[in-house]
Design an enzyme around this catalytic site. Sequence first.
Site, PDB file in Angstrom:
ATOM      1  N   GLU A 151     -36.190  20.378 -27.337  1.00  0.00           N
ATOM      2  CA  GLU A 151     -36.318  20.093 -28.771  1.00  0.00           C
ATOM      3  C   GLU A 151     -36.489  18.598 -28.967  1.00  0.00           C
ATOM      4  OE1 GLU A 151     -33.450  22.256 -31.266  1.00  0.00           O
ATOM      5  OE2 GLU A 151     -33.076  23.538 -29.540  1.00  0.00           O
ATOM      6  N   HIS A 183     -34.335  19.094 -41.701  1.00  0.00           N
ATOM      7  CA  HIS A 183     -35.103  19.727 -40.617  1.00  0.00           C
ATOM      8  C   HIS A 183     -36.578  19.645 -40.986  1.00  0.00           C
ATOM      9  CE1 HIS A 183     -36.556  22.445 -37.604  1.00  0.00           C
ATOM     10  NE2 HIS A 183     -35.351  22.473 -37.054  1.00  0.00           N
ATOM     11  N   ARG A 223     -35.569  13.879 -34.807  1.00  0.00           N
ATOM     12  CA  ARG A 223     -35.809  14.626 -36.041  1.00  0.00           C
ATOM     13  C   ARG A 223     -35.989  13.746 -37.271  1.00  0.00           C
ATOM     14  NH1 ARG A 223     -31.918  19.705 -36.395  1.00  0.00           N
ATOM     15  NH2 ARG A 223     -33.115  20.436 -34.614  1.00  0.00           N
ATOM     16  N   HIS A 283     -30.615  20.178 -43.744  1.00  0.00           N
ATOM     17  CA  HIS A 283     -30.257  21.065 -42.630  1.00  0.00           C
ATOM     18  C   HIS A 283     -28.846  20.816 -42.095  1.00  0.00           C
ATOM     19  CE1 HIS A 283     -30.970  23.547 -39.127  1.00  0.00           C
ATOM     20  NE2 HIS A 283     -30.784  22.539 -38.286  1.00  0.00           N
ATOM     21  N   ARG A 327     -28.315  13.321 -35.655  1.00  0.00           N
ATOM     22  CA  ARG A 327     -27.886  14.233 -34.592  1.00  0.00           C
ATOM     23  C   ARG A 327     -29.053  14.623 -33.689  1.00  0.00           C
ATOM     24  NH1 ARG A 327     -27.813  20.098 -34.412  1.00  0.00           N
ATOM     25  NH2 ARG A 327     -29.012  19.916 -36.332  1.00  0.00           N
TER      26      ARG A 327
END
Length: 561
Positions: free
Chosen positions: A133, A256, A305, A366, A401
């Site tokens: 990811e 997200h 992200r 998110h 994160r």
Amino acid sequence: MDQPATRTAPSRFFCDYLVIGSGVAGLVAALKAAPHGKVVVVTKRQVDECNTRYAQGGIACVTAEPDTFDAHVADTLNAGAGLCHLDIVHDIIRGGPERIRDLQEWGVHFTRRGELEDNVGAQHAQDFDLGREGGHTQRRVLHAGDVTGEEVERALIERCRADSRIQILENHLAVDLISTRHAHWEGENYCLGAYVMDRATHRISTLISRFTFLTTGGAGKVYLYTSNPDVASGDGVAMAYRAHAEIRNMEFIQFHPTCLYHPRAKSFLISEAVRGEGATLKIRRHNDYVEFMQDYHEMGALAPRDIVARAIDQELKRTGQPCVFLDIRHRSEKFLRKRFPKIFAKCLEFGIHMGRDLIPVVPAAHYCCGGVGTDVNGATTVTNLYAIGEVGCTGLHGANRLASNSLLEALVVAHNAVEHSRRNGGGEPPISPDLIPDWSSGDAKDSDEQIVIFHNWDEIRRFMWDYVGIHRTTKRLERAKNRIRLLRKEIEKYYWDFIVTPDLIELRNLASVAEMIIDCAMARKESRGLHFNADFPEAEKGSAGKDSVLRRPTKAEIWLE
Ligand code: SIN
């Protein structure tokens, strides 16, 4: 639609461990605590209705070469933009493999390579299939297809239900924590349990506990568009703040990048693992679709992200398009159906065939990287109160994160919290639980204007999206602050004048968390990780490592001011 409260007599009872919330953090803590005393788990709706259930990606954990703990630490620090706590990052990442073994013992099945690949060879067929990811330089995400959270919840619920030492109270909502500070005790602040409402009868019970584990998850519902389920109203952070616990880093809300763009899809998540399997991000330009992520970061669509969400936001604002697109058409239908069964089926429901069509996506709120400040054991600044999982802020995530580090954190901290409570539990509180009063509605009346609740709920979510979202400015934050100040006043008055209902409790918590996000965002005069303020577009030199900290003043402190 909730009905107004009835006036049934409250009851009270005692347990050793009160667990508030039933995601992975809560259920693991319950299972670990069960050998040491009576455990009560309270959960707002059905036991499996929690953020964990919706986790698609998986659990980041070092399990095989060429991956190393050092590489996972480096990726976490890189995503965290200078705000991760190094010792915590090391401890949690190194604690992962043992906790994965716990899950396997409890019956969680992770996908093996042999289940996905045709020619894997017998010696590798049983290896974990590792996903990748954003922000990860290695494949290291253990998963159960794209329903990892569902699989983890299934196994943990089965275990908890089979354990007679664990009582699960579904449809019970914590109204407030009980602390010695509430009783105006000015010495060390102890948590003594919580007031809990039965949603069916609206009766509020007094649950006295030796240790209280807050595992209430996140606060995505503060925003108009979110990947979170309806239960994510920030209850734990709001309750902990009212109990005078320290709260940290609430400005770092993770958006997200890729939620399904469709009027009926309710921001359904399209896992970052889809990009991990090669999907690219494209925007429509005239009659063509062009990739854009390499203009923003050398890792392209697999950049951390915060960078991907901001890039999409920028592209949408620049072009006026309503969405961007994921393109994974180069993978076979057979592979996509096996690796992403849920996403494949959901897309088909809306007429999108992952193997043949572009998937329209937009960002949505998110994950809350801030929360109740804790150490690596989940211990908060209130004695005997622990915060575990998304509700807590250990320092692992910093300003952003790393994907799939959250379930890992929940597993490690839940284990640590039970060990810590056994070894260092804060001992007897200075006042006897017998002195704790039961809940009283005083002179409160039944509400005459439920519409106020729904109006305020919508208003908060809309201005938080518009003013405190991915792209912030000082003016927007000031606007948000003015509005939340008025709304908070109105909601507090409503709360004290009328008999409380579940909707009112959640609204009060939501408003309180919204104000904390705004306050932390206004205090941070720089852009870092997930917090971007166009009036301070650079990271402040020398501010790496500086957390935002909030703490409700005590009566004595207010008096001294
Ligand atoms: C995802 O599957 O993209 C979400 C994983 C995460 O939020 O860690």
